[in-house]
Design an enzyme around this catalytic site. Sequence first.
Site, mmCIF file in Angstrom:
data_model
loop_
_atom_site.group_PDB
_atom_site.id
_atom_site.type_symbol
_atom_site.label_atom_id
_atom_site.label_comp_id
_atom_site.label_asym_id
_atom_site.label_seq_id
_atom_site.Cartn_x
_atom_site.Cartn_y
_atom_site.Cartn_z
ATOM 1 C CB CYS A 110 38.289 22.166 8.470
ATOM 2 S SG CYS A 110 36.727 22.854 8.935
ATOM 3 N NE ARG A 139 42.888 18.427 12.285
ATOM 4 C CZ ARG A 139 44.012 19.066 12.554
ATOM 5 N NH1 ARG A 139 45.155 18.440 12.454
ATOM 6 N NH2 ARG A 139 44.006 20.311 12.949
ATOM 7 C CD1 TRP A 171 33.543 18.936 13.592
ATOM 8 C CD2 TRP A 171 33.623 21.135 14.035
ATOM 9 N NE1 TRP A 171 32.988 19.152 14.833
ATOM 10 C CE2 TRP A 171 33.021 20.478 15.139
ATOM 11 C CE3 TRP A 171 33.786 22.520 14.085
ATOM 12 C CZ2 TRP A 171 32.584 21.154 16.264
ATOM 13 C CZ3 TRP A 171 33.344 23.193 15.210
ATOM 14 C CH2 TRP A 171 32.748 22.511 16.293
ATOM 15 C CG ASN A 173 41.277 24.125 7.766
ATOM 16 O OD1 ASN A 173 40.316 23.792 7.100
ATOM 17 N ND2 ASN A 173 42.277 23.305 8.082
ATOM 18 N N GLY A 174 39.598 27.853 9.603
ATOM 19 C CA GLY A 174 39.689 29.035 10.469
ATOM 20 C C GLY A 174 38.402 29.825 10.396
ATOM 21 C CD GLU A 216 40.618 10.750 29.433
ATOM 22 O OE1 GLU A 216 40.218 11.905 29.612
ATOM 23 O OE2 GLU A 216 40.820 10.271 28.308
ATOM 24 C CE LYS A 228 38.525 9.457 25.945
ATOM 25 N NZ LYS A 228 39.673 10.298 25.840
ATOM 26 C CD GLU A 270 35.913 11.998 23.129
ATOM 27 O OE1 GLU A 270 36.547 12.771 22.411
ATOM 28 O OE2 GLU A 270 36.469 11.332 24.025
ATOM 29 C CG HIS A 315 27.563 15.876 50.528
ATOM 30 N ND1 HIS A 315 27.183 16.256 51.793
ATOM 31 C CD2 HIS A 315 28.773 15.266 50.676
ATOM 32 C CE1 HIS A 315 28.127 15.914 52.662
ATOM 33 N NE2 HIS A 315 29.106 15.313 52.001
ATOM 34 C CE LYS A 372 43.259 12.787 18.050
ATOM 35 N NZ LYS A 372 42.827 11.899 19.154
#
Length: 599
Positions: free
Chosen positions: A2, A27, A78, A104-105, A481, A485, A488, A504, A594
């Site tokens: 947010c 955000r 968000w 926010n929060g 990584e 990527k 995502e 295995h 983000k």
Amino acid sequence: MCGIVACRGREHASDFLLAALRRLEYRGYDSAGIAVTGTDRDDLRATRAVGRVAALEARIALERPAPGLGIGIGHTRWATHGGVSEPNAHPHRDCNGAIAVVHNGIIDNAAELEAELRGRGHVFTSQVDSEVIAHLVEELYAETGSLAAATVRVVGRLRGTWALAVTAASAAEVVLASHRSPLVVGSGPDAHFAASDITALAGTVGSVCVLRDDDIVVLGDQVTWLDPMGREVPPRESVRLQWAAEDIEQGAYDDFMEKEIAEQPSVVGRLLERLLPEVLDGALWTQLDLPRPSRLRFVACGTSLHASQVVARTFGALAGVPAETVVASEYDELAASGPDEGLLTIAVSQSGETSDVLHALEDVGGPVLAITNRPHSSLARRSHAVLETSAGPEIGVAATKTFTTQVVAGAALALSFAAVTKSLGTTAVARHALRLGSLPGRLESAHTTAFPVAMALAEELAESRTFFFVSRGGGLPYAAEGALKLKEITYRNAEAIPAGEFKHGPIALIEKGTPVLVLENGDAARLAGSVAELASRGARIIRIGSGSEDTFPILSGPAPAWGPLESVLAFQHLARCLAVTLGRDADKPRNLAKSVTVL
Ligand code: M6R
């Protein structure tokens, strides 16, 4: 997650608010809204829309509201509490629609406050915890006649985390409060501004003051700072904004991710210009003024966790210090792990606001070093020393240049530490420093080579549902990584597996054409057996290596202590090209934001 913006004193508040919200969209981008005071002082107009800021702009253009008084607040969301819907979008208002709040929060005691407020006749219109704030302000504003005094008393009743901005139809001010969620304020010639992220204010103000926990700030004719009791206190120290407006523009690139991938050679070059002179004599380490550790524990999430794994290995290889890496959200599992003498905790976070990391640090007794791109973040304030990664603003949700700079800053620090502890001789330190210094050129050439290869592969692999990333040793964090990527931003399944582990179990997943990205780290011969096993079962082998027969021939020379950093250019380009081919928004992947400021 947010984003919050606020302004007081600009003629068309909505122009500023919408432009600032566009910058904060990374955000959170489920919904957005603004509230501005109207031309007569008892008018407060709120507009909200589900979706991107563009949807909000379209609605405002349709409604064509009259220019207001220049006072307003805005939010991009968000979703945490309550689904994505217009009633759940911020700003939230009181029963009379005369008070507006963006938050926010998380308000932990929202349910009990809501029950109490409903008991006194308040009507709620959303499922969002933040709405209780508007109703509490309604009561206390009526009682005190002061928005600031009301806000002071309201935050005294809240439990949880908040950055909030409150305004009211009859008050020519915006009141801000912060508790474990970031907020900054700054002033221009004719207006005062606030935002939850400095990105929103670059180019608008030259410097900002960062609110500390429990600060209250009133944007009125002047900016007034209050303590939690409502007593006026001096403002916090002001810090100069290093980012200019153009740093936040997309420029000629198709998306921010493309821009940020391309920036890596120059950003790393600038970082090394700053750090390398302090590596040889160990000043980079000694200036941090930390006790010399006998072991290290890295704490991080996501991409920063992968960078931590690289840096932990580098410390081990160059300085012989035992180093472990802990997923921040799992940190409490270590609570009974014994005494921490000689331990240095290194928290790695580009944003410096990741809740899992901040929460983990609550259990840390000893010194903490932050490696972060945000030197004024909550993490930086809670740490004993800070190593800034200086990547500049990163707007794409997928971390690219912030990963590369975390690795480079961490490797430079490990080398500096090795120089101080003399675990490496002067010649060896100089040799490693020379190799570090060659990184900008290596990254540039990897960028140029990788881009067209990735474009062609994206066309070929568009229908592939599952991808494997294979490596060994120091290549593994890069493989992880690469897989992160890809999943995502393309929403395709991707998994990183140590080469020897395939046989295995995972090898059962290989079918004709399954893409397997094989990353060498000076160990092509050791990888050969595993690759042959996969190829013989029909895998489409894509090699990232140093040979001319490799798909991405972007590595060269002996493997350095920090592993095959150049490989990220292949992985980032491939993920982005595939995302674009599949019609995904590379900058704003679904369900993500983000900076992850929830636990
Ligand atoms: O701000 P941080 O570095 O603490 O963020 C940690 C992760 O949330 C972040 O790296 C995330 O995994 C990225 N979106 C990956 O591209």
